[in-house]
Design an enzyme around this catalytic site. Structure first.
Site, short mmCIF file in Angstrom:
data_model
loop_
_atom_site.label_atom_id
_atom_site.label_comp_id
_atom_site.label_asym_id
_atom_site.label_seq_id
_atom_site.Cartn_x
_atom_site.Cartn_y
_atom_site.Cartn_z
N ARG A 98 -4.75 0.41 -9.05
CA ARG A 98 -5.10 -0.70 -7.70
C ARG A 98 -6.23 0.09 -7.47
O ARG A 98 -5.83 1.22 -7.01
CB ARG A 98 -4.44 -1.57 -7.33
CG ARG A 98 -3.40 -1.59 -8.36
CD ARG A 98 -2.03 -2.46 -7.60
NE ARG A 98 -2.38 -4.18 -6.70
CZ ARG A 98 -2.02 -4.71 -5.98
NH1 ARG A 98 -1.00 -4.93 -5.33
NH2 ARG A 98 -2.79 -6.04 -5.46
N GLN A 103 3.91 -13.51 -2.08
CA GLN A 103 4.27 -12.23 -1.72
C GLN A 103 5.04 -12.78 -0.23
O GLN A 103 6.18 -12.43 0.21
CB GLN A 103 3.49 -11.31 -1.25
CG GLN A 103 3.02 -10.31 -2.65
CD GLN A 103 1.93 -11.08 -2.86
OE1 GLN A 103 1.08 -11.91 -2.90
NE2 GLN A 103 0.89 -9.92 -4.08
N ASP A 108 -4.33 -2.43 3.44
CA ASP A 108 -3.88 -2.03 2.37
C ASP A 108 -4.69 -1.24 2.43
O ASP A 108 -5.54 0.22 1.99
CB ASP A 108 -4.43 -2.91 1.38
CG ASP A 108 -3.69 -3.23 0.83
OD1 ASP A 108 -3.75 -4.96 1.62
OD2 ASP A 108 -2.86 -3.37 0.38
N ALA A 150 0.86 -1.61 -0.37
CA ALA A 150 0.27 -0.38 -0.40
C ALA A 150 1.33 1.48 0.37
O ALA A 150 0.49 2.15 -0.82
CB ALA A 150 -1.52 0.18 1.03
O1 MRU Z 1 -1.07 -7.00 -2.99
P1 MRU Z 1 -0.64 -6.76 -2.49
O2 MRU Z 1 1.22 -7.53 -2.41
O3 MRU Z 1 0.06 -4.96 -3.03
O4 MRU Z 1 -1.00 -6.98 -1.01
C1 MRU Z 1 -0.04 -6.18 -0.09
C2 MRU Z 1 -0.62 -6.75 1.50
O5 MRU Z 1 -1.91 -6.79 1.39
C3 MRU Z 1 0.21 -5.55 2.37
O6 MRU Z 1 0.17 -6.14 3.28
C4 MRU Z 1 -0.45 -4.15 2.81
O7 MRU Z 1 -0.22 -3.47 1.19
C5 MRU Z 1 0.65 -3.83 3.88
S1 MRU Z 1 1.95 -2.79 3.40
C6 MRU Z 1 3.05 -2.47 4.42
#
Ligand code: MRU
Length: 375
Positions: free
Chosen positions: A97, A210, A251, A62
């Site tokens: 997004r 991830q 997010d 995020a």
């Molecule tokens: O789809 P992504 O990889 O962008 O999702 C990210 C997450 O869900 C993280 O946990 C979130 O953005 C926290 S970032 C410090």
């Protein structure tokens, strides 16, 4: 977008996934689709480059996508800086997004900052503010770590040396998703720096991995003990006393304390609740959507391409990259990228201002503290 650039590759050591060269103005991001098998930087030289990097998840997380969108807006203003061009670029970048509110937050901030300026002055001001957003997010992460480490220290004390503190995390909310310390991993890094015996259960985080690709890589770089588990293992570990606390990122967190995060987070929170395991979300205030209350009803949930579920990417024994189909092409696939954990399952929100209750009252008091800190 150009390939790897040795001039900026040293930035990995700085725990920053985005960097703008102060002499040349060149902007580059760490390509997260290539990790953990190779560390490659990609240059972003236009708004379209920045948008593509966000949509295709070369950058993700995020706070980071907020910062890249801000820089993308600055690149758009390099090309054309009138009011109509500004509004159109904001709309295009905002559409990249939908779930992480940091994206809209950063774009609004840059747009409000440059609108009163003459068009000729806008691009430079936008680049400077995008740089500042990166630094501010880094400072927020360090503060999140400073507040959150007390939770790990408390768990260590309760265990009286009976093994490490086991923290379970989902997805990647480390420095790759933001700057410097990350959010959910910030208390872990601070605990490790303080000599506390800490071990992280890393949820694999299907479909884009991830956890196993990014969180495990980050923790290995920092020498923090960790173990990758399949996404459905957390409940079993909690039933058997193998998880002392869960810390996840977010997010979008609402003014009632509901937390949107990577799909699967909600199930971990339910298992934590059933087993009396504290469940924390760590987030900077840039992730709070003060306009929303009921996260389940209101937070937009991104649905991504079925190929992300159907196809796995990896390297073979010789190091060559490849992609493999896992099941029949005709099989229907749903690829929802996020879910919402209701506030009642969240023990607390670890923020740059301290740990707050995940409740309307907790968020209201956080808002007051935040407003006071802004002057
Ligand atoms: O789809 P992504 O990889 O962008 O999702 C990210 C997450 O869900 C993280 O946990 C979130 O953005 C926290 S970032 C410090």
């Amino acid at each position: 977008m150009s390939a790897n650039d040795p001039h900026i590759s040293g930035a990995a050591a700085e725990r920053r996934p985005m960097r703008r060269d102060s002499n040349t103005g060149r902007l580059a991001v760490l390509d997260q689709t290539k990790l953990p098998h190779s560390v490659e930087w990609m240059e972003l030289s236009s708004e379209a480059d920045a948008a593509r990097a966000i949509v295709d998840m070369h950058v993700r997380g995020a706070p980071l996508i907020g910062a890249v969108a801000a820089a993308g807006l600055a690149l758009a203003l390099d090309a054309e800086a009138g009011d109509a061009a500004l509004d159109a670029a904001v709309a295009r970048l905002r559409a990249t997004r939908p779930t992480a509110v940091n994206l809209a937050w950063a774009l609004e901030r840059v747009s409000e900052h440059v609108r009163p300026l003459q068009p000729a002055e806008r691009a430079a001001a936008a680049h400077a503010l995008a740089d500042r957003i990166c630094d501010e997010e880094g400072a927020r992460c360090a503060a999140i770590g400073a507040h959150g480490v007390a939770l790990i220290a408390g768990a260590a004390e309760a265990k009286r040396g009976a093994g490490p503190v086991h923290v379970l995390t989902h997805c990647n909310a480390g420095w790759l998703a933001t700057f410097d310390y990350g959010t959910a991993l910030a208390p872990v890094y601070k605990a490790s720096e303080a000599g506390i015996d800490v071990h992280v259960w890393v949820d694999e985080t299907r479909p884009l991995d991830q956890g196993s690709r990014l969180t495990a890589w980050e923790l290995a770089q920092a020498g923090v003990p960790h173990t990758v588990i399949v996404d459905n293992a957390g409940g079993h570990l909690m039933q058997h006393g193998q998880v002392d606390l869960c810390i996840v990122g977010s997010d979008r967190t609402t003014a009632h304390g509901d937390v949107a995060n990577k799909i699967g987070t909600y199930l971990k929170a339910l298992a934590a609740h059933d087993n009396g395991v504290p469940f924390y979300a760590a987030l900077p205030t840039s992730t709070i959507d003060w306009s929303m209350g009921d996260g389940v009803a209101e937070i937009p949930i991104e649905e991504r391409a079925p190929e992300e579920v159907r196809v796995v990417h990896g390297v073979d024994a010789g190091g060559a990259r490849g992609a493999l189909d896992r099941f029949a092409a005709a099989t229907a696939v749903s690829n929802l990228a996020f879910d919402v954990t209701p506030a009642r399952y969240v023990t607390g929100l670890i923020t740059e201002h301290g740990v707050f209750d995940a409740s309307p009252e907790g968020l209201a008091s956080l808002r007051d503290v935040h407003a006071a800190s802004e002057g």
